[in-house]
Design an enzyme around this catalytic site. Structure first.
Site, PDB file in Angstrom:
ATOM      1  N   ARG A  91       0.821  -1.205   0.000  1.00 44.55           N
ATOM      2  CA  ARG A  91       0.000   0.000   0.000  1.00 44.55           C
ATOM      3  C   ARG A  91       0.859   1.261   0.000  1.00 44.55           C
ATOM      4  NH1 ARG A  91      -2.371  -3.637   3.630  1.00 44.55           N
ATOM      5  NH2 ARG A  91      -4.446  -4.353   3.016  1.00 44.55           N
ATOM      6  N   ASP A 151      -9.075  -4.727   8.618  1.00 40.78           N
ATOM      7  CA  ASP A 151      -8.118  -5.678   9.212  1.00 40.78           C
ATOM      8  C   ASP A 151      -8.700  -6.266  10.499  1.00 40.78           C
ATOM      9  OD1 ASP A 151      -5.442  -4.678   7.613  1.00 40.78           O
ATOM     10  OD2 ASP A 151      -6.715  -3.014   8.213  1.00 40.78           O
ATOM     11  N   ARG A 154     -11.317  -8.802   9.630  1.00 37.07           N
ATOM     12  CA  ARG A 154     -10.660 -10.033   9.177  1.00 37.07           C
ATOM     13  C   ARG A 154     -10.130 -10.832  10.379  1.00 37.07           C
ATOM     14  NH1 ARG A 154      -7.428  -6.809   4.416  1.00 37.07           N
ATOM     15  NH2 ARG A 154      -8.905  -7.206   2.705  1.00 37.07           N
ATOM     16  N   HIS A 178      -2.547   0.616   8.239  1.00 34.54           N
ATOM     17  CA  HIS A 178      -3.300  -0.347   7.425  1.00 34.54           C
ATOM     18  C   HIS A 178      -2.319  -0.885   6.386  1.00 34.54           C
ATOM     19  CE1 HIS A 178      -6.311  -2.318   5.067  1.00 34.54           C
ATOM     20  NE2 HIS A 178      -6.242  -1.456   4.060  1.00 34.54           N
TER      21      HIS A 178
END
Length: 316
Positions: A91, A151, A154, A178
Site C-alpha cells: 500500500r 483488518d 478479518r 493499514h
C-alpha cells in the site's frame, strides 16, 4: 454539518466505490447519494441501476451522478478514488501517485464550500487521510480514514473460525498502519470476557497459531488481489459502518485512522486506533492499554508512517 436530509457524496466509482454505493442503497443509510467519477457515463448508469433497486432497500434513497459542486451541502464525502493496488505492490508504494490525485480531488471538494466530514479509503489510507486533512484545512476530527477497520474484521473472522463462535462475539483489534507494520492486540482480545491468550495457554502450538492467525489477517488483501484484482466488499461494509456511526450519531468505537494528539505517546500522525465516532466525526481516541511488546510494535508502525509522509510532504 448540514441541517437537511442526510446527504453522502462518493468520489470514486470503482470496485470499492460501487460496492459501497450498493451497501448504502440496500440499507437505506442516507437520503441522497451522489456519485462522482471521471468515467461519467458509468456513474450515470450506476445511479440508474441503483435507483431501480432502491424500492427493495430498507428505506427511500435517491441516487444521482454528480460533480464537485454537489459537495457543498453534503454531510459526508467518501473518497475511494485513486490508483489501484497492483499484485505484489504494498500500500505504501502507492503513496506518491495517489497523493497527487487526492490533493486535486480534495481541493475541488473544498472549492464547493464543503463543510462536512471526509471518510478516506484510498490507499495508503493513513497517509492519504493526513494529506486530506492538510489540504482541506478541516479540523482533524472531521477527517477520518478507514484505518484498520477491515483488518480488525478479518481478525475477528479468523478468531471466530478458530474458536467456533460468530465473529461479532469476538472482541479483538488490529492497530497501526493499514499495511505491513500493523499489529494484533492479543493482550486485549477476548471471547465472552475470557482472554484469548488464556484459551491458548495449554496449546503446545500457541505461538505458531497466533502467528498464523495474524498473518492470515495481515496478508488477506494480497491473496484476494492475486485472484480478483482488488478487495471491495469487506472495505465497503467497513465504510458503511463508519457512515452509520456518523449519520446516526452512534458514539461507536471503531478501528479507524485518527490523528493522534498525545495518545499512545505520539502526535501528528494518522493511524488505526480505537476511536469514538459520532455526528461530529472522530470524537475521541480510546487509549487501549498495550503490552510492552505491542507498544513497541505500535511505535514502529508510527515511524513507518512518519517516514513515508516525509517523503511526500513537498507534494502536499
Amino acid at each position: 454539518m448540514s441541517e437537511h436530509a442526510n446527504k453522502v457524496v462518493l468520489i470514486g466509482d470503482g470496485a470499492v466505490g460501487s460496492s459501497y454505493a450498493f451497501s448504502v442503497v440496500v440499507q437505506g443509510v442516507a437520503d441522497e447519494l451522489v456519485i462522482i467519477d471521471l468515467a461519467k457515463d458509468k456513474t450515470v448508469a450506476d445511479a440508474k441501476d441503483l435507483n431501480h433497486g432502491a424500492p427493495y432497500g430498507m428505506s427511500s434513497i435517491h441516487v444521482k451522478a454528480g460533480d464537485y459542486v454537489d459537495c457543498h451541502d453534503a454531510d459526508i464525502v467518501v473518497l475511494t478514488a485513486g490508483a489501484a493496488q497492483k499484485q505484489g505492490e504494498t500500500r505504501l508504494q502507492l503513496v506518491e501517485r495517489n497523493t497527487k490525485i487526492i490533493k486535486s480531488i480534495v481541493s475541488d471538494v473544498m472549492a464547493s464550500g464543503f463543510d462536512g466530514i471526509f471518510i478516506v479509503a484510498s490507499n495508503p489510507v493513513d497517509i492519504l487521510t493526513r494529506v486530506t486533512q492538510t489540504v482541506s484545512g478541516l479540523p482533524a476530527s472531521r477527517v477520518i480514514g478507514s484505518g484498520t477497520i477491515l483488518d480488525t474484521a478479518r481478525f475477528k473472522y479468523a478468531l471466530g473460525q478458530e474458536f467456533g463462535v460468530a465473529p461479532s462475539s469476538v472482541e479483538a483489534m488490529i492497530m497501526g498502519e493499514h499495511g505491513d507494520s500493523e499489529l494484533a492486540v492479543w493482550s486485549q482480545a477476548t471471547i465472552a470476557g475470557l482472554p484469548i491468550e488464556k484459551l491458548l495457554e495449554n496449546d503446545s502450538k500457541r505461538t505458531h497459531l497466533k502467528q498464523k492467525l495474524f498473518e492470515e489477517t495481515r496478508d488477506a488483501a494480497y491473496e484476494i488481489i492475486k485472484v480478483k484484482g482488488s478487495t471491495s466488499y469487506g472495505i465497503a461494509m467497513g465504510l458503511l459502518e463508519i457512515t452509520k456511526a456518523i449519520l446516526y450519531n452512534q458514539n461507536k468505537v471503531l478501528m479507524v485512522s485518527s490523528k493522534l494528539n498525545g495518545a499512545f505517546g505520539h502526535d501528528d500522525v494518522y493511524i488505526g486506533v480505537p476511536t469514538v465516532v459520532n455526528r461530529q466525526g472522530a470524537a475521541k481516541v480510546i487509549e487501549t492499554p498495550l503490552a510492552e511488546a505491542e507498544q513497541t510494535q505500535f511505535d514502529h508502525s508510527v515511524q513507518v508512517l512518519q517516514d513515508t509522509f516525509k517523503d511526500i510532504k513537498t507534494l502536499v
